[in-house]
Design a protein around this motif. Structure first.
Motif, mmCIF file in Angstrom:
data_model
loop_
_atom_site.group_PDB
_atom_site.id
_atom_site.type_symbol
_atom_site.label_atom_id
_atom_site.label_comp_id
_atom_site.label_asym_id
_atom_site.label_seq_id
_atom_site.Cartn_x
_atom_site.Cartn_y
_atom_site.Cartn_z
ATOM 1 N N ARG A 286 10.075 5.863 -2.107
ATOM 2 C CA ARG A 286 8.923 5.048 -1.754
ATOM 3 C C ARG A 286 8.293 5.623 -0.492
ATOM 4 O O ARG A 286 8.987 5.916 0.482
ATOM 5 N N LEU B 76 4.832 7.513 -11.429
ATOM 6 C CA LEU B 76 4.246 7.225 -10.127
ATOM 7 C C LEU B 76 3.629 5.836 -10.202
ATOM 8 O O LEU B 76 2.947 5.509 -11.185
ATOM 9 N N LEU C 91 7.010 13.963 -5.175
ATOM 10 C CA LEU C 91 5.672 13.370 -5.105
ATOM 11 C C LEU C 91 4.602 14.403 -5.428
ATOM 12 O O LEU C 91 3.718 14.170 -6.266
ATOM 13 N N PRO D 87 1.089 4.135 -7.927
ATOM 14 C CA PRO D 87 0.266 4.340 -6.734
ATOM 15 C C PRO D 87 -0.405 3.090 -6.199
ATOM 16 O O PRO D 87 -0.932 3.113 -5.095
ATOM 17 N N SER D 88 -0.420 2.005 -6.964
ATOM 18 C CA SER D 88 -1.244 0.864 -6.580
ATOM 19 C C SER D 88 -0.584 -0.053 -5.566
ATOM 20 O O SER D 88 -1.248 -0.876 -4.944
ATOM 21 N N GLY D 89 0.731 0.082 -5.383
ATOM 22 C CA GLY D 89 1.435 -0.819 -4.475
ATOM 23 C C GLY D 89 1.609 -2.218 -5.016
ATOM 24 O O GLY D 89 2.071 -3.121 -4.307
ATOM 25 N N GLN E 286 0.806 -1.230 0.000
ATOM 26 C CA GLN E 286 0.000 0.000 0.000
ATOM 27 C C GLN E 286 0.833 1.271 0.000
ATOM 28 O O GLN E 286 0.371 2.340 0.390
ATOM 29 N N SER E 287 2.064 1.162 -0.443
ATOM 30 C CA SER E 287 2.891 2.366 -0.535
ATOM 31 C C SER E 287 2.786 2.936 -1.945
ATOM 32 O O SER E 287 2.252 2.308 -2.853
ATOM 33 N N ILE E 288 3.294 4.130 -2.120
ATOM 34 C CA ILE E 288 3.317 4.767 -3.432
ATOM 35 C C ILE E 288 4.780 5.012 -3.798
ATOM 36 O O ILE E 288 5.569 5.457 -2.964
ATOM 37 N N LYS E 289 5.136 4.663 -5.003
ATOM 38 C CA LYS E 289 6.523 4.807 -5.445
ATOM 39 C C LYS E 289 6.577 5.850 -6.555
ATOM 40 O O LYS E 289 5.738 5.859 -7.455
ATOM 41 N N CYS E 290 7.551 6.741 -6.473
ATOM 42 C CA CYS E 290 7.746 7.694 -7.554
ATOM 43 C C CYS E 290 9.218 7.706 -7.923
ATOM 44 O O CYS E 290 10.090 7.414 -7.093
ATOM 45 N N LEU F 63 -4.829 6.687 -3.602
ATOM 46 C CA LEU F 63 -4.515 5.561 -4.467
ATOM 47 C C LEU F 63 -5.718 5.093 -5.267
ATOM 48 O O LEU F 63 -5.577 4.591 -6.376
#
Length: 316
Positions: free
Chosen positions: A115, A68, A175, A70-72, A36-40, A127
């Protein structure tokens, strides 16, 4: 604050990993579920393929592109997606946190990424309205992000006192900039509060509700702010945001109230009054409908037992 700042502040994004990745030759790396994290991230030089589980098509990231995730969901980065993958843990395990990982000698593709962990019960607010891959590749987008990305690479290459804090702030800047740019591109078929912010008329109404959540807003007052008739505004808001204006306002109030219940010593009655409710009973009824439990239950357990209402948040 503005609505995007409001929502990000409520989610309390915590950057717990920023690093550079320098790959050479033929390579393919599989990354696990991001919890459940967001990575950019951004490609500083070279190019690579990105494939995310559940996304219709992989994308080719070129120098200057940003993304990005966003879905993890699990994802893969590769010079060629036909190559067999190695697990990310085998590549990154021996490298200190916050450094630059060199893979197969490096020199062909250089990326920087961050992250973020989000408050799990509010994560769906952001998300839930974003696609699995947000690919930013226009020249103007690249210019907007370039300074932050280059500065982060410098901090990673040449560690200095206070560098951890500088990287944290740069990661948050990247972000927010990426989200701004995605909003500016338009909804592209997406529905939700984030896309509505890019609409001048709907954005005006959302800004007003976020600016004064306790005000006794009426459909007529919000329509006037948008410069529309009541019926046209109500229809357009539902189509753009995915909820009626009053549903959106009630959910935003309850999310703010839930945050105060979990993170302050304010009584239920004082919180009810601060959000415009004349009685604790009326507030409690609305809170349970949105959040899935009573205010007192929510306050006792913090965020541990919140039901579907919180997961839905402001997502469409």
């Amino acid at each position: 604050m503005d609505p995007l700042s409001d929502v990000l502040s409520l989610m309390r994004p915590r950057n717990y990993m920023s690093a550079g990745f320098d790959a050479g030759g033929d390579w393919s790396i599989q990354f696990p579920d991001q919890q459940q994290s967001i990575k950019c991230g951004a490609v500083v030089s070279g190019r690579c393929w990105l494939a995310v589980d559940g996304a219709a098509e992989p994308v080719l990231l070129k120098a200057g592109d940003s993304m990005l995730l966003p879905s993890g969901r699990p994802f893969r980065l590769a010079s060629d997606l036909a190559l067999p993958s190695v697990d990310a843990s085998t590549v990154f395990a021996s490298v200190p946190k916050g450094g630059i990982v060199t893979h197969k000698g490096g020199g062909d593709c250089l990326l920087v990424s961050s992250r973020f962990a989000l408050d799990g019960n509010y994560a769906a607010m952001l998300l839930g309205v974003l696609p699995p891959i947000v690919h930013l590749r226009h020249e103007a987008d690249q210019e907007t992000l370039r300074w932050s990305v280059e500065r982060m690479m410098q901090e990673l290459r040449e560690p200095q006192p206070g560098g951890f804090l500088v990287i944290q702030h740069l990661a948050h800047m990247i972000l927010v900039q990426a989200l701004r740019l995605h909003m500016a591109e338009g909804p592209g078929g997406g529905v939700g509060w984030l896309f509505a912010l890019g609409d001048r008329q709907m954005g005006a109404a959302i800004h007003a509700m976020h600016g004064e959540p306790a005000r006794r807003w009426t459909l007529q007052a919000l329509a006037e702010l948008a410069g529309m008739s009541r019926s046209s505004f109500a229809l357009r808001f539902k189509e753009t945001v995915g909820k009626s204006p009053m549903e959106y306002l009630t959910r935003w109030r309850m999310l703010l109230a839930g945050d105060r219940l979990a993170n302050s010593r304010d009584s239920v009655s004082s919180i009810a009054l601060s959000f415009g409710y004349e009685s604790e009973s009326a507030f409690s009824t609305a809170f349970k409908r949105v959040m899935g439990c009573s205010p007192r239950q929510y306050g006792r357990v913090g965020h541990a037992s919140t039901g579907e209402g919180v997961a839905d948040g402001l997502a469409a």
